[in-house]
Motif scaffolding. Sequence first.
Motif, PDB file in Angstrom:
ATOM      1  N   TYR A 100       0.080  14.447  -4.767  1.00 52.73           N
ATOM      2  CA  TYR A 100       0.225  14.425  -3.313  1.00 52.73           C
ATOM      3  C   TYR A 100       1.599  14.965  -2.922  1.00 52.73           C
ATOM      4  O   TYR A 100       2.597  14.653  -3.572  1.00 52.73           O
ATOM      5  CB  TYR A 100       0.102  12.988  -2.784  1.00 52.73           C
ATOM      6  CG  TYR A 100      -1.240  12.332  -3.067  1.00 52.73           C
ATOM      7  CD1 TYR A 100      -2.415  13.086  -3.127  1.00 52.73           C
ATOM      8  CD2 TYR A 100      -1.325  10.962  -3.246  1.00 52.73           C
ATOM      9  CE1 TYR A 100      -3.638  12.473  -3.381  1.00 52.73           C
ATOM     10  CE2 TYR A 100      -2.542  10.346  -3.499  1.00 52.73           C
ATOM     11  CZ  TYR A 100      -3.699  11.110  -3.568  1.00 52.73           C
ATOM     12  OH  TYR A 100      -4.904  10.502  -3.811  1.00 52.73           O
ATOM     13  N   LEU A 114       0.824  -1.218   0.000  1.00 44.46           N
ATOM     14  CA  LEU A 114       0.000   0.000   0.000  1.00 44.46           C
ATOM     15  C   LEU A 114       0.855   1.264   0.000  1.00 44.46           C
ATOM     16  O   LEU A 114       0.465   2.278  -0.565  1.00 44.46           O
ATOM     17  CB  LEU A 114      -0.943  -0.008   1.211  1.00 44.46           C
ATOM     18  CG  LEU A 114      -1.996  -1.120   1.215  1.00 44.46           C
ATOM     19  CD1 LEU A 114      -2.827  -1.067   2.492  1.00 44.46           C
ATOM     20  CD2 LEU A 114      -2.906  -1.023  -0.009  1.00 44.46           C
ATOM     21  N   LEU A 156     -10.296   9.577   1.148  1.00 43.34           N
ATOM     22  CA  LEU A 156     -10.165   8.692  -0.021  1.00 43.34           C
ATOM     23  C   LEU A 156      -9.419   9.405  -1.148  1.00 43.34           C
ATOM     24  O   LEU A 156      -8.465   8.862  -1.710  1.00 43.34           O
ATOM     25  CB  LEU A 156     -11.553   8.271  -0.495  1.00 43.34           C
ATOM     26  CG  LEU A 156     -11.548   7.180  -1.541  1.00 43.34           C
ATOM     27  CD1 LEU A 156     -11.632   5.818  -0.870  1.00 43.34           C
ATOM     28  CD2 LEU A 156     -12.690   7.334  -2.526  1.00 43.34           C
ATOM     29  N   TYR A 157      -9.858  10.627  -1.437  1.00 44.06           N
ATOM     30  CA  TYR A 157      -9.186  11.383  -2.505  1.00 44.06           C
ATOM     31  C   TYR A 157      -7.785  11.809  -2.080  1.00 44.06           C
ATOM     32  O   TYR A 157      -6.894  11.938  -2.907  1.00 44.06           O
ATOM     33  CB  TYR A 157     -10.036  12.600  -2.928  1.00 44.06           C
ATOM     34  CG  TYR A 157     -11.050  12.218  -3.984  1.00 44.06           C
ATOM     35  CD1 TYR A 157     -12.158  11.444  -3.655  1.00 44.06           C
ATOM     36  CD2 TYR A 157     -10.870  12.560  -5.320  1.00 44.06           C
ATOM     37  CE1 TYR A 157     -13.070  11.047  -4.620  1.00 44.06           C
ATOM     38  CE2 TYR A 157     -11.772  12.170  -6.296  1.00 44.06           C
ATOM     39  CZ  TYR A 157     -12.873  11.416  -5.947  1.00 44.06           C
ATOM     40  OH  TYR A 157     -13.760  11.014  -6.913  1.00 44.06           O
ATOM     41  N   ALA A 201      -3.470   5.085  -8.591  1.00 48.81           N
ATOM     42  CA  ALA A 201      -4.191   3.958  -7.983  1.00 48.81           C
ATOM     43  C   ALA A 201      -5.115   4.418  -6.870  1.00 48.81           C
ATOM     44  O   ALA A 201      -6.093   3.752  -6.542  1.00 48.81           O
ATOM     45  CB  ALA A 201      -3.190   2.950  -7.440  1.00 48.81           C
ATOM     46  N   LEU A 202      -4.805   5.578  -6.282  1.00 50.76           N
ATOM     47  CA  LEU A 202      -5.520   5.949  -5.060  1.00 50.76           C
ATOM     48  C   LEU A 202      -6.639   6.968  -5.268  1.00 50.76           C
ATOM     49  O   LEU A 202      -7.617   6.981  -4.527  1.00 50.76           O
ATOM     50  CB  LEU A 202      -4.528   6.508  -4.031  1.00 50.76           C
ATOM     51  CG  LEU A 202      -3.442   5.519  -3.586  1.00 50.76           C
ATOM     52  CD1 LEU A 202      -2.476   6.194  -2.622  1.00 50.76           C
ATOM     53  CD2 LEU A 202      -4.062   4.286  -2.936  1.00 50.76           C
ATOM     54  N   CYS A 203      -6.474   7.836  -6.256  1.00 48.88           N
ATOM     55  CA  CYS A 203      -7.420   8.934  -6.381  1.00 48.88           C
ATOM     56  C   CYS A 203      -8.403   8.682  -7.524  1.00 48.88           C
ATOM     57  O   CYS A 203      -8.003   8.576  -8.681  1.00 48.88           O
ATOM     58  CB  CYS A 203      -6.668  10.236  -6.611  1.00 48.88           C
ATOM     59  SG  CYS A 203      -7.785  11.622  -6.621  1.00 48.88           S
ATOM     60  N   PRO A 204      -9.690   8.581  -7.233  1.00 43.28           N
ATOM     61  CA  PRO A 204     -10.666   8.243  -8.282  1.00 43.28           C
ATOM     62  C   PRO A 204     -10.901   9.364  -9.296  1.00 43.28           C
ATOM     63  O   PRO A 204     -11.519   9.114 -10.327  1.00 43.28           O
ATOM     64  CB  PRO A 204     -11.952   7.961  -7.498  1.00 43.28           C
ATOM     65  CG  PRO A 204     -11.537   7.824  -6.071  1.00 43.28           C
ATOM     66  CD  PRO A 204     -10.296   8.638  -5.909  1.00 43.28           C
ATOM     67  N   LEU A 225       1.635   2.731  -3.578  1.00 39.42           N
ATOM     68  CA  LEU A 225       0.593   3.150  -4.531  1.00 39.42           C
ATOM     69  C   LEU A 225       0.625   4.667  -4.709  1.00 39.42           C
ATOM     70  O   LEU A 225       0.835   5.409  -3.750  1.00 39.42           O
ATOM     71  CB  LEU A 225      -0.778   2.704  -4.025  1.00 39.42           C
ATOM     72  CG  LEU A 225      -0.951   1.188  -3.848  1.00 39.42           C
ATOM     73  CD1 LEU A 225      -2.288   0.879  -3.178  1.00 39.42           C
ATOM     74  CD2 LEU A 225      -0.849   0.473  -5.191  1.00 39.42           C
ATOM     75  N   ARG A 265     -11.583   1.695  -4.753  1.00 37.30           N
ATOM     76  CA  ARG A 265     -10.192   1.390  -4.449  1.00 37.30           C
ATOM     77  C   ARG A 265      -9.883  -0.082  -4.686  1.00 37.30           C
ATOM     78  O   ARG A 265      -9.238  -0.742  -3.891  1.00 37.30           O
ATOM     79  CB  ARG A 265      -9.911   1.722  -2.984  1.00 37.30           C
ATOM     80  CG  ARG A 265      -9.676   3.192  -2.732  1.00 37.30           C
ATOM     81  CD  ARG A 265      -8.309   3.612  -3.255  1.00 37.30           C
ATOM     82  NE  ARG A 265      -7.980   4.957  -2.803  1.00 37.30           N
ATOM     83  CZ  ARG A 265      -7.543   5.219  -1.584  1.00 37.30           C
ATOM     84  NH1 ARG A 265      -7.383   4.261  -0.709  1.00 37.30           N
ATOM     85  NH2 ARG A 265      -7.273   6.457  -1.248  1.00 37.30           N
ATOM     86  N   GLU A 322      -1.009   8.371  -6.855  1.00 34.37           N
ATOM     87  CA  GLU A 322      -2.285   9.037  -7.128  1.00 34.37           C
ATOM     88  C   GLU A 322      -3.156   8.225  -8.091  1.00 34.37           C
ATOM     89  O   GLU A 322      -4.365   8.143  -7.935  1.00 34.37           O
ATOM     90  CB  GLU A 322      -2.065  10.416  -7.770  1.00 34.37           C
ATOM     91  CG  GLU A 322      -1.469  11.466  -6.855  1.00 34.37           C
ATOM     92  CD  GLU A 322       0.046  11.418  -6.822  1.00 34.37           C
ATOM     93  OE1 GLU A 322       0.640  10.465  -7.384  1.00 34.37           O
ATOM     94  OE2 GLU A 322       0.654  12.320  -6.225  1.00 34.37           O
ATOM     95  N   ASN A 358      -6.975  -1.676  -2.567  1.00 36.00           N
ATOM     96  CA  ASN A 358      -5.888  -0.709  -2.411  1.00 36.00           C
ATOM     97  C   ASN A 358      -6.050   0.076  -1.114  1.00 36.00           C
ATOM     98  O   ASN A 358      -5.841   1.287  -1.065  1.00 36.00           O
ATOM     99  CB  ASN A 358      -5.848   0.247  -3.599  1.00 36.00           C
ATOM    100  CG  ASN A 358      -5.304  -0.441  -4.843  1.00 36.00           C
ATOM    101  OD1 ASN A 358      -4.589  -1.438  -4.745  1.00 36.00           O
ATOM    102  ND2 ASN A 358      -5.650   0.085  -6.017  1.00 36.00           N
TER     103      ASN A 358
END
Lengths: 351, 617
Positions: free
Chosen positions: B405, A328, B223-224, A335-338, A331, B253, A333, B262
Amino acid sequence: MSYQKSSFRHPRLPVNDLGLTQQAYEGPLSTLCAGCGHDSIGAAIIQACHELSLPPHRIAKLSGIGCSSKAPTYFLNKAHGFNSVHGRMPSIVTGANMANKELTYIGMSGDGDTAAIGMGQFAHVVRRRLNMLYLVANNGVYGLTKGQTSATADRGSKSKKGEDNLLEGIDLATMAIQLGATFVARSFSGDKNELVPLLKAALSHRGFAFIDIISPCVTFNNHPGSTKSYDYVRDHIETASVSDFVPVKEEITSACPVGVTCRDICLHDGSIIRLQQTGDDYDPQNRAEAISAVEHHKAKGEILTGLLYVDPFAEDLHEVLETSDTPLNQLNEQALCPGNDVLQVINDSFR
Amino acid sequence: MQKIQSVNEFVVRFANVNGTGSASANLMFAKALFRMGLPVAPRNEFPSNIQGMPTWYEVRVSEAGHLGRRGGGPDLVVAMNSQSLARDMRSLLPGGYFLYDSTKPLEPEIVREDVNLIGIPISEICLREYEDPRQRQLFKNVIYVGALAALLDIEFEVLKGLVKDQFKGKEKLIIPNIYALELGHQYASVNFDCPLDIRVKRSDKACDQIMIDGNTATALGALYGGATVCGWYPITPSTSVVESFMKYAERLRINPASGKKNYAAVQAEDELAAIGVAIGAAWNGARAFTATSGPGISLMTEFLGLAYFAELPIVLINVQRAGPSTGMPTRTQQPDVLACAYASHGDTKHVLMFPSDPKECFELGAQAFDLAERLQTPVILMSDLDLGMNDHISAPLAWDDQTRYDRGKVLNAEELDEVERFGRYLDVDGDGICYRTYPGTHPTKGAFFTRGTSRDHYAVYSELGDIYVDNVDRLNRKFETAAKILPKAEIQTSKHGKKKKVGLIHYGTTAVAADEAIELLEAKGLAVDSCRIRAFPFGEEVAQFIEDHDLVFVAEQNRDGQMRTLLINELEVNPKELVPVLHYDGLPITARFISEQIETHQQGEPAKTSTLKVASR
Ligand SMILES: Cc1ncc(C[n+]2csc(CCOP(=O)(O)OP(=O)(O)O)c2C)c(N)n1
Ligand code: SF4
Ligand SMILES: [Mg+2]
């Protein structure tokens, strides 16, 4: 202590499959009392990791607070360490393990750290079946706070001041078996021949491996009348089964010694725990029998050591939670941010 | 008989018994108004109990956009709980409307002369229409919504649309529900003069808005924001943060190739373990969070000190509720400001953020992970029960797909190769923030021991005084950096003329009431500027605001004026300059309350004692 550990090594020291000598697994000079059982455990861990050819930096060592929890400072210098707070290593290692399933996790704790303040967290990390090796350096006493009786001290055991312990001692090994640990052993810091193969097997086991290691405190609990002193333990030890650890690559060549009955237990990675049967035919894959054997020996005043229980194919927490194969913490953005489009659909569901 | 008259500005209060299925009917009512383009603010008043106790649901409609709790009593009561009839009758404003189940006549002694009774024999209708006792109960709720549609002129098509949406996938239930709505609608149309003098009319004031609770928005923020590990332990009112996170993560995810997750959510054995899980994961390079409320905060304090001192970036979501101890577990307050700002023993301080609406829950919730990793310290998001558990009208959530990020100062293997000697606690850049490494990065470099004990620049244990001082002073330097990069306070100025300058500081959910209070005061000729604090440590603008005003009120929802104390302590303000306005009965603060307090204080000038002792209602 102020003097430096000698870094001189004989040029022909044995190297492992990674080309590393044992030195690559060591740590700085210990500040524990000379003769403390915890340092022998450290030495056994160094040997086991070296012999298993684990890359030292791919190990994470975590602990709570106590002399035993300080001990990881003195082995595996190349590994990250986390000396957390008293009794809470289990939750820290749970989070760490969730973040990266690829490292090897060694948790080192004491009997106070685990059986008293940390009992709740211990019980729950066991039942979560976290993939890790959990060690308790069990000296029946609080070393770091100078000699108070701990919850694993046997009833009737005498403190250094000569007082009888009137309360029941907690047996962490049987508890771990009951709570769902999939590898449980007991050993003695003074018996490297038994401890090292057990550590190697435990490190190769996938799932929650627990070893209760009796580890005498020479300063506060090594007197006559203590049931956790070097002398007492040597005199009362009884081995469930002599075990040997056979790594995958040697599987074909290594054979059971002549004239001995062996039981081979295959681990999920193909390595083998080879048990030489002693007198009674002890079956370490039977939970109920393991618990009753420990109790049976305890009733006779004996300490049963060796591999007590193993279930090599149980699911670990990552399998239960179905976490991704990529750790985890790797991972990004993508894979993580929809993304915003999905968010607009979510917005619509709130109109 | 006096009748309240109002279009699009009133309060409806539903009195129900919990566990009777009223929640979804009441929500349908609020949502119908929202879909007619009206700003609405529904609020639950519920007990800490699963079934059988009284609960209330209050909906304020305000085309003017005033969405704080109005207070003062409702204009219309839907009295469906026989236990609380008398109390509900008393709560009504004179000239208000009292809708009740007339199957059983009202006790004459509770009936007020100055209110309008609307009796509908709901039980009787249900008894006649339905066989199944469960249906009889459930459809009661739908029937009163149908009646309200006629009484308040709610568009019936809107209600039908809501029913269809609600039962998507369970189509069999659509017709019976619409039928129940019609039963109520018809009874009201035939028996009363519909619509009443209070009613709604389609508007465009809430057109592109969404109606969402703060906890869901916070969960979406996490989540975002890239959270992957969550440790948690259930506690009202924070539980739904994690539940929503899991609900969305289960959909959004999932690794498309393997079908695996994930993320990992670990339900821990208690809050100590919950935050421990987050800390362990953060140490190992994952974005991690936990969510809790008051009692959980208390349990987490030892670990918060470790995370502060060992410099580990976790996000802690605190959905505040009324304390101390178990306090009023289902009532709102802002009572943990000090407990969180200084949580744990020793010299500790924590970064706090104060969202005031769902959009900000989302934005700050996501940003918290960047800030935690940039600052290598816990970031605590200070929500509360009112924001977290009630639906609020909010601007739609938005995400910039270009966002990357900010993982903060982390050295990878190549970067480690380039440094001569890695020092975990070397302040290379002078901003108090040092470089970290994740476990397992490099075969020979960058490993260190993370600990809660004092250590030198190279993470070696030390009890030398100067090394300790150097380290804790650097942590203070880091806090100064934090004050520069955290979200700034939002300042609004009004026209003062030559008069004395009055300011109002507030934060979190006090904002809606404060904004309305400023309008109320303005209407009476009193100009008030406002400063909405969004983060701690405070930015310069907060100190400036206080300095720029002759008199500053601090409105908040706790007994002790905790934000005021924090301002006094951190900014060295003279306590006399900050006048507390304190509301703490467990219900959200109101605009009337704030404006009355400010007015009273102004009239009674100069009130040298700076404490307004406030028994709230
Ligand atoms: C919350 C908290 N309570 C108490 C202590 C003090 N303390 C430090 S170590 C220890 C006991 C350690 O005993 P054990 O785990 O058996 O380790 P040993 O020193 O015997 O190896 C205690 C009580 C502490 N550090 N934190
Ligand atoms: S006090 Fe006991 S446990 Fe601690 S280091 Fe000394 S011998 Fe070991
Ligand atoms: Mg001990």
